[in-house]
Design a protein around this motif. Structure first.
Motif, PDB file in Angstrom:
ATOM      1  N   UNK A 337       0.871  -1.169   0.000  1.00 31.83           N
ATOM      2  CA  UNK A 337       0.000   0.000   0.000  1.00 31.83           C
ATOM      3  C   UNK A 337       0.911   1.222   0.000  1.00 31.83           C
ATOM      4  N   UNK A 338       0.739   2.061  -0.999  1.00 25.64           N
ATOM      5  CA  UNK A 338       1.603   3.227  -1.157  1.00 25.64           C
ATOM      6  C   UNK A 338       0.761   4.488  -1.023  1.00 25.64           C
ATOM      7  N   UNK A 339       1.180   5.368  -0.132  1.00 25.33           N
ATOM      8  CA  UNK A 339       0.536   6.662   0.039  1.00 25.33           C
ATOM      9  C   UNK A 339       1.596   7.747  -0.002  1.00 25.33           C
ATOM     10  N   UNK A 340       1.234   8.866  -0.643  1.00 24.87           N
ATOM     11  CA  UNK A 340       2.150  10.007  -0.724  1.00 24.87           C
ATOM     12  C   UNK A 340       3.539   9.571  -1.202  1.00 24.87           C
ATOM     13  N   UNK A 341       3.532   8.659  -2.189  1.00 24.49           N
ATOM     14  CA  UNK A 341       4.750   8.234  -2.899  1.00 24.49           C
ATOM     15  C   UNK A 341       5.736   7.457  -2.026  1.00 24.49           C
ATOM     16  N   UNK A 342       5.249   6.888  -0.905  1.00 27.92           N
ATOM     17  CA  UNK A 342       6.094   6.031  -0.085  1.00 27.92           C
ATOM     18  C   UNK A 342       5.295   4.815   0.370  1.00 27.92           C
ATOM     19  N   UNK A 343       6.015   3.738   0.701  1.00 28.35           N
ATOM     20  CA  UNK A 343       5.363   2.511   1.147  1.00 28.35           C
ATOM     21  C   UNK A 343       4.852   2.689   2.575  1.00 28.35           C
ATOM     22  N   UNK A 344       3.564   2.456   2.740  1.00 26.95           N
ATOM     23  CA  UNK A 344       2.943   2.533   4.059  1.00 26.95           C
ATOM     24  C   UNK A 344       2.808   1.152   4.698  1.00 26.95           C
ATOM     25  N   UNK A 345       2.514   0.137   3.850  1.00 27.21           N
ATOM     26  CA  UNK A 345       2.324  -1.218   4.350  1.00 27.21           C
ATOM     27  C   UNK A 345       2.802  -2.195   3.281  1.00 27.21           C
ATOM     28  N   UNK A 346       3.408  -3.292   3.746  1.00 23.59           N
ATOM     29  CA  UNK A 346       3.999  -4.268   2.833  1.00 23.59           C
ATOM     30  C   UNK A 346       3.696  -5.675   3.342  1.00 23.59           C
ATOM     31  N   UNK A 347       3.365  -6.578   2.404  1.00 16.52           N
ATOM     32  CA  UNK A 347       3.196  -7.995   2.709  1.00 16.52           C
ATOM     33  C   UNK A 347       4.234  -8.737   1.876  1.00 16.52           C
ATOM     34  N   UNK A 348       5.195  -9.396   2.521  1.00 16.55           N
ATOM     35  CA  UNK A 348       6.284 -10.085   1.823  1.00 16.55           C
ATOM     36  C   UNK A 348       6.097 -11.590   2.001  1.00 16.55           C
ATOM     37  N   UNK A 349       5.931 -12.302   0.890  1.00 13.73           N
ATOM     38  CA  UNK A 349       5.616 -13.731   0.956  1.00 13.73           C
ATOM     39  C   UNK A 349       6.551 -14.528   0.061  1.00 13.73           C
ATOM     40  N   UNK A 350       7.191 -15.543   0.648  1.00 18.78           N
ATOM     41  CA  UNK A 350       7.972 -16.514  -0.117  1.00 18.78           C
ATOM     42  C   UNK A 350       8.022 -17.813   0.679  1.00 18.78           C
ATOM     43  N   UNK A 351       8.454 -18.882   0.013  1.00 16.63           N
ATOM     44  CA  UNK A 351       8.442 -20.216   0.619  1.00 16.63           C
ATOM     45  C   UNK A 351       9.826 -20.519   1.201  1.00 16.63           C
ATOM     46  N   UNK A 352      10.038 -20.177   2.455  1.00 14.36           N
ATOM     47  CA  UNK A 352      11.333 -20.407   3.103  1.00 14.36           C
ATOM     48  C   UNK A 352      11.593 -21.884   3.353  1.00 14.36           C
ATOM     49  N   UNK A 353      10.534 -22.705   3.422  1.00 16.68           N
ATOM     50  CA  UNK A 353      10.738 -24.146   3.565  1.00 16.68           C
ATOM     51  C   UNK A 353      11.399 -24.701   2.305  1.00 16.68           C
ATOM     52  N   UNK A 354      10.995 -24.217   1.153  1.00 19.67           N
ATOM     53  CA  UNK A 354      11.618 -24.666  -0.090  1.00 19.67           C
ATOM     54  C   UNK A 354      13.072 -24.202  -0.172  1.00 19.67           C
ATOM     55  N   UNK A 355      13.367 -23.022   0.370  1.00 20.57           N
ATOM     56  CA  UNK A 355      14.758 -22.558   0.406  1.00 20.57           C
ATOM     57  C   UNK A 355      15.592 -23.518   1.257  1.00 20.57           C
ATOM     58  N   UNK A 356      15.061 -23.932   2.401  1.00 21.84           N
ATOM     59  CA  UNK A 356      15.766 -24.893   3.250  1.00 21.84           C
ATOM     60  C   UNK A 356      15.960 -26.226   2.518  1.00 21.84           C
ATOM     61  N   UNK A 357      14.956 -26.644   1.753  1.00 21.38           N
ATOM     62  CA  UNK A 357      15.104 -27.874   0.966  1.00 21.38           C
ATOM     63  C   UNK A 357      16.300 -27.763   0.026  1.00 21.38           C
ATOM     64  N   UNK A 358      16.423 -26.643  -0.637  1.00 24.94           N
ATOM     65  CA  UNK A 358      17.541 -26.454  -1.564  1.00 24.94           C
ATOM     66  C   UNK A 358      18.880 -26.411  -0.820  1.00 24.94           C
ATOM     67  N   UNK A 359      18.875 -25.784   0.346  1.00 27.12           N
ATOM     68  CA  UNK A 359      20.116 -25.704   1.149  1.00 27.12           C
ATOM     69  C   UNK A 359      20.584 -27.086   1.556  1.00 27.12           C
ATOM     70  N   UNK A 360      19.641 -27.970   1.899  1.00 26.45           N
ATOM     71  CA  UNK A 360      20.003 -29.312   2.354  1.00 26.45           C
ATOM     72  C   UNK A 360      20.284 -30.288   1.201  1.00 26.45           C
TER      73      UNK A 360
END
Length: 365
Positions: A337-360
């Motif tokens: 959500x961007x107001x007055x040309x800056x980020x007010x709220x952010x939702x960051x989503x990724x699969x960290x379990x899959x990252x661990x799978x790749x690491x192992x």
């Protein structure tokens, strides 16, 4: 043209918000914004309604057959680091998930949409789910535990059918809530991958940022639009590691909803998260695949969706612990959500379990 190799922008159209707890609450409201849905079933009042309704019918009403009506037979499904092809995989995954979590409820928090080539439309749907683990799953035996988690799904749709989909789910948070040892599970997943090499991406390899030790480019926004601002922010703060410029792009009291139910408040928390994440992959390439933007009715307020990829080597001590030297590639989708040309709220989503799978993948017991 391959959409994943370019950055596109949504038009600046007003879009219906999707913050209702139940689809019926949305469906009973008059539509303010009618997109021209050429080739779509007339029961959908607009594109946002299409996305919300098929999600509701498939998952909450258990209308699995709606998938046959709304997906292409050869649909491409992109997960964190893998790509699947064909509608059969969509059917299989849906049934298995409902077996494990039969009472799953999906709260549509937002749908950001944009036009695409040749009359196609693109959506980015952020979903908050609650569920009870009443059946066995790929994570393990049923636990009976109640969980909640976030999923974001990008869809490319032409004439009532989804022909490409990008899905990211906070699987690490699901597993932690189920009480499963995430590292032991990741090791089992890595072993299963080794025994099935066809599950790996064909183009998986050394990231571009490591070839010739090139410096990441400094990106300069091409215009004053919020889409260009987000590309510039991800490219320079993430890719070039100008972590100090968080203050340039985020409001002082901005909130980031990170994975595993972590709430980050203000510049210091957000900078700390980015340092921890990229300390694990200090020389990774950061690629922005797509940015879509919708202007709200409120003055100078925007909903923005950005899909990105990180490709690098797990060579530093950071968010994922002791470095393994393994090659890692994963996709994520952020909403802003961007107001007055800056980020007010952010939702960051990724699969960290899959990252661990790749690491192992390269670590022996």
């Amino acid at each position: 043209m391959n959409e994943t190799n370019k950055v596109f922008y949504g038009d600046n159209s007003l879009v219906n918000s999707a913050i209702w707890r139940d689809y019926n609450d949305y469906a009973n409201l008059p539509s303010k914004n009618k997109q021209e849905l050429i080739g779509f079933d007339p029961k959908y009042k607009d594109f946002v309604d299409y996305i919300l309704k098929i999600t509701h019918e498939i998952w909450e009403e258990k209308g699995i057959g709606v998938i046959y009506d709304t997906y292409s037979n050869d649909v491409q499904l992109h997960l964190s680091s893998q790509t699947l092809a064909g509608i059969q995989g969509v059917i299989k995954g849906t049934l298995e998930t409902l077996h494990a979590f039969p009472d799953r409820k999906l709260i549509g928090q937002n749908v950001v949409w944009a036009e695409h080539y040749g009359g196609a439309l693109l959506s980015s749907h952020r979903i908050f789910s609650t569920a009870t683990n009443l059946g066995d799953s790929s994570f393990g035996p049923a636990t009976g535990k109640n969980i909640s988690y976030r999923t974001v799904v990008d869809c490319a749709v032409y004439e009532n059918r989804i022909f490409e989909e990008w899905l990211v789910r906070d699987n690490l948070w699901i597993v932690e809530q189920l009480g499963i040892n995430v590292h032991e599970l990741a090791k089992k997943m890595a072993l299963a991958t080794k025994n099935n090499p066809l599950s790996l991406q064909k183009d998986f390899g050394i990231p571009e940022s490591m070839e010739g030790q090139f410096f990441p480019d400094i990106y300069k926004a091409k215009d004053s639009g919020v889409g260009e601002m987000i590309i510039e922010m991800i490219s320079n703060v993430w890719g070039r590691k100008y972590i100090n410029e968080v203050k340039k792009y985020y409001h002082e009291n901005a909130v980031t909803h990170f994975i595993c139910n972590k709430e980050l408040n203000g510049h210091d928390d957000i900078q700390g998260m980015l340092i921890s994440l990229f300390a694990a992959f200090p020389n990774a390439a950061v690629v922005v695949d797509r940015v879509s933007c919708n202007e709200r009715e409120e003055k100078n307020t925007w909903d923005v969706a950005a899909r990105w990829r990180i490709k690098g080597i797990h060579e530093g001590i950071g968010f994922f612990g002791k470095p393994s030297g393994q090659k890692v590639e994963f996709m994520g989708i952020n909403h802003y959500t961007i107001t007055e040309d800056k980020i007010k709220e952010e939702w960051m989503t990724f699969d960290a379990l899959d990252v661990l799978r790749q690491i192992y993948m390269g670590i022996e017991d």
